[in-house]
Write a protein that holds these residues in place. Structure first.
Motif, PDB file in Angstrom:
ATOM      1  N   GLU A 171     -73.799 -10.918   1.267  1.00 22.49           N
ATOM      2  CA  GLU A 171     -75.250 -10.885   1.176  1.00 22.49           C
ATOM      3  C   GLU A 171     -75.704 -11.528   0.094  1.00 22.49           C
ATOM      4  N   ILE A 172     -74.984 -11.834  -0.783  1.00 21.95           N
ATOM      5  CA  ILE A 172     -75.241 -12.729  -1.815  1.00 21.95           C
ATOM      6  C   ILE A 172     -75.293 -14.235  -1.672  1.00 21.95           C
ATOM      7  N   ARG A 182     -78.068 -16.694  -1.367  1.00 18.56           N
ATOM      8  CA  ARG A 182     -78.949 -16.759  -2.618  1.00 18.56           C
ATOM      9  C   ARG A 182     -78.103 -17.785  -3.781  1.00 18.56           C
ATOM     10  N   THR A 229     -78.511 -17.388 -11.648  1.00 18.44           N
ATOM     11  CA  THR A 229     -78.558 -16.635 -10.208  1.00 18.44           C
ATOM     12  C   THR A 229     -77.356 -15.518 -10.151  1.00 18.44           C
ATOM     13  N   ILE A 244     -78.006 -11.633 -10.227  1.00 18.17           N
ATOM     14  CA  ILE A 244     -77.434 -10.692  -9.151  1.00 18.17           C
ATOM     15  C   ILE A 244     -76.428  -9.850  -9.811  1.00 18.17           C
ATOM     16  N   GLU A 254     -78.397  -7.020 -11.377  1.00 16.01           N
ATOM     17  CA  GLU A 254     -79.416  -6.298 -10.200  1.00 16.01           C
ATOM     18  C   GLU A 254     -78.203  -5.178  -9.622  1.00 16.01           C
ATOM     19  N   HIS A 255     -77.025  -5.474  -9.427  1.00 13.32           N
ATOM     20  CA  HIS A 255     -76.384  -4.745  -8.613  1.00 13.32           C
ATOM     21  C   HIS A 255     -75.154  -4.233  -9.505  1.00 13.32           C
ATOM     22  N   PRO A 260     -70.279 -12.296  -7.601  1.00 13.09           N
ATOM     23  CA  PRO A 260     -70.978 -13.365  -7.904  1.00 13.09           C
ATOM     24  C   PRO A 260     -70.145 -14.580  -8.737  1.00 13.09           C
TER      25      PRO A 260
END
Lengths: 270, 222
Positions: free
Chosen positions: B12-13, B16, B176, B180, B183-184, B190
């Motif tokens: 998912e990441i 990005r 970034t 991430i 956020e999670h 990441p």
């Protein structure tokens, strides 16, 4: 320093191609050349010999403007080289004036100093194209003619790393001649060469002496060669000309004790 | 403590992070371009006969090399506005990192130039070449091959230092990954991906630099 003793230009009738007038060169307290007077006539081949440290290479390097001088004036073709005229007086030459005067002098070095990233031909075209602004075709013709003269035309597209010392030195001679200097300087051009290739370089210089009216100053350890081709030989000893004269006289019948000592030492060694 | 790598989250990441990688590459590229040119200016300025200039440049180079990059980034971004110089994070970042690496590159060039034998300068003089031609046509082409290795090292160095730009909000890879993570509340994936991406670029780049060095030598006939 009183510069009034030095003329702004040498008078007609007394204009040797090169004149050293009271030239002094020192590094700190060490005097390398002491009050040197030396004339080289147009078309003359003068050889400078002497023990190491006697200042002989410095003579050539000053003339090529690789070294500054501490006293006196050097004239080339009647005009001052180390100085320039300003308001009727001689002042040390600036870079612009030096560039103008340097055009009449060419030099070959002990270690050749060819440009390693250029071929033999490119080495010989670099000055004519960049400095003399010759069209490429003309510079190429001139370079090829000179490379033929020194017997290097077959190797014209080789880089220096692919050439022997003798071959590199011959290219270096062609490169210097491509600038059409009036005065050529040879600084121990055979000293770094293997004995078996010295001949190929001296042959080229002999040819120059025989066929061209170049003024030449040479520093060498090849006494036989110096005796053969020089018009005059100067023996330097600790920053002064100890003795000078025609080669047969200087080598055959030296007048000074130091000259005799030097020549016999060289003979014993060689 | 347990190791729970989440492949779904990774997938998912990843897009990005890859998008941010492009920013990282741009930052490294632009910063390096500035450093390559400015470094040469700094190196040549130290060779002019005008001593006040050479001294000032020498001190500047020493100063930049002796202070941390992150401080220089903060300085340009936060102190600049006090003097009326307001820059975006990108501009400030590029100036800081470019200037920082130009100091290092100037030393690489300086060593390269000093490695050119004295006889080459004397030949240029004897042939009456202008100072410009002496540098551009004779000295720099010979100073280049020994400089390529050092230049390559700093290319990889500047690339690895781009995460420092995250401190002023440049949206590169590290920035970034941080975003991430916050956020999670998951940092393992990441940060690991950031490491893998850096490795995947640095290693081939180092190999490429070596190949390039050989190519430059051959090209110049050395």
């Amino acid at each position: 320093m009183d510069m009034s003793a030095y003329p702004l230009e040498l008078p007609e009738g007394d204009r040797p191609m090169v004149r050293f007038m009271n030239v002094t060169k020192s590094y700190g307290t060490l005097t390398v050349l002491d009050d040197l007077d030396l004339d080289v006539a147009e078309g003359e081949m003068v050889t400078v010999i002497g023990p190491s440290g006697s200042g002989k290479t410095t003579v050539l390097r000053m003339l090529m403007t690789l070294e500054t001088i501490n006293g006196g004036v050097i004239y080339v073709d009647g005009k001052p080289l180390t100085h320039m005229e300003r308001d009727g007086r001689l002042v040390p030459a600036n870079e612009r004036y030096l560039r103008e005067m340097r055009a009449s002098i060419g030099m070959c070095f002990q270690h050749f100093n060819l440009f390693p990233h250029m071929t033999a031909l490119q080495n010989c075209m670099e000055g004519p194209v960049q400095v003399l602004r010759l069209p490429k075709a003309e510079a190429r013709d001139r370079a090829e003619e000179l490379l033929s003269m020194v017997g290097m035309i077959e190797k014209k597209d080789q880089h220096p790393s692919r050439l022997s010392g003798g071959q590199q030195q011959r290219v270096a001679i062609a490169r210097a001649l491509a600038m059409r200097p009036k005065v050529m300087l040879f600084d121990e051009v055979t000293s770094a060469l293997d004995p078996e290739v010295i001949g190929e370089v001296t042959t080229v210089i002999r040819k120059l002496v025989a066929e061209h009216n170049l003024t030449m100053l040479m520093v060498t350890h090849q006494m036989g060669f110096a005796r053969d081709i020089s018009d005059r030989v100067c023996f330097f000893y600790s920053g002064k000309i100890e003795e000078q004269g025609p080669p047969d006289q200087l080598f055959g019948n030296p007048q000074r004790e130091r000259t005799r000592q030097f020549l016999s030492a060289v003979k014993d060694a060689g | 403590m347990r190791f729970d790598w989440n492949w779904e989250f990774t997938a998912e990441i990843l897009p990005r992070l890859l998008a941010a990688t492009l920013n990282t590459l741009i930052a490294a590229g632009v910063g390096y371009a500035i450093a390559v040119v400015l470094g040469l200016v700094l190196a040549l300025a130290q060779r002019t006969p005008w001593t006040p200039l050479t001294k000032v440049v020498r001190e500047l180079v020493e100063f930049i090399r002796s202070t941390p990059l992150v401080l220089q980034i903060f300085f340009v971004f936060y102190v600049g506005p006090q003097f009326g110089i307001r820059l975006s994070p990108w501009t400030a970042g590029m100036i800081a990192i470019g200037l920082h690496y130009s100091a290092y590159l100037s030393e690489v060039y300086r060593a390269g130039i000093e490695a050119v034998p004295r006889g080459q300068w004397e030949s240029c003089r004897a042939l009456n070449l202008s100072t410009r031609d002496t540098y551009l046509r004779i000295i720099i082409p010979q100073a280049l091959p020994p400089s390529v290795a050092g230049m390559g090292n700093y290319l990889i160095g500047i690339f690895k230092d781009t995460p420092m730009l995250s401190v002023i909000g440049v949206a590169e890879l590290m920035h970034t990954a941080n975003a991430i993570g916050s956020e999670h509340y998951r940092f393992l994936e990441p940060y690991t991906l950031v490491g893998v991406i850096f490795l995947a670029i640095s290693l081939p780049a180092a190999g490429f630099v070596r190949v390039f060095e050989g190519w430059v030598r051959r090209k110049l006939g050395l």
